[in-house]
Scaffold this motif. Structure first.
Motif: not given
Length: 143
Positions: A36-56
């Motif tokens: 999962m990533a957090l993007l700015c309004c220009h679609d550039c990645v600010l931060w991302s996290v690895n999802m380690t559990s099933a399901g969103e």
């Protein structure tokens, strides 16, 4: 809340992403099930996290939002477009997940592609083209 809780409950039940019991990936074969990533309004990645559990699960989005606000000036307002932004706001209000200092500066919206699947009041209130401040942002850069 801008939409009655009964509408949000009905809306949340209609989306696979809102169903935390639904698993798209297995933790038996892999340690990470997604990204999962957090993007700015220009679609550039600010931060991302690895999802380690099933399901969103919402906690992935919430930790990214909290991290963002740790790096912003105290008076800055943020518009957040998320696939199920209405459900994320509902959870924050219902369970007091984020403190009022963050919630008061956070405007929730639904990514354009996902807005059409939501219940009618959510489409009207959370669609970025109908929310002041989002301009022509569609929230689909991460898709």
């Amino acid at each position: 809340m801008r939409v009655p809780a009964s509408v949000l409950d009905r809306c949340g039940g209609s989306f696979h992403a809102a169903d935390e019991k639904r698993q798209k990936a297995s933790t038996q074969s892999f340690a990470d099930t997604g990204l999962m990533a957090l993007l700015c309004c220009h679609d550039c990645v600010l931060w991302s996290v690895n999802m380690t559990s099933a399901g969103e699960k919402q906690h992935y989005a919430l930790v990214l939002v909290k991290h963002l606000f740790d790096h912003l000036p105290a008076k800055m307002t943020v518009g957040l477009l998320y696939d199920i932004g209405c459900q994320l706001e509902h959870s924050c209000q219902k369970w007091k997940i984020l403190d009022d200092g963050i919630l008061s500066r956070l405007k929730f919206g639904i990514s354009v592609f996902h807005a059409y699947g939501h219940q009618w009041p959510c489409q009207l209130v959370y669609h970025p083209c109908k929310c002041v401040g989002f301009g022509l942002s569609d929230g689909e850069g991460c898709e």
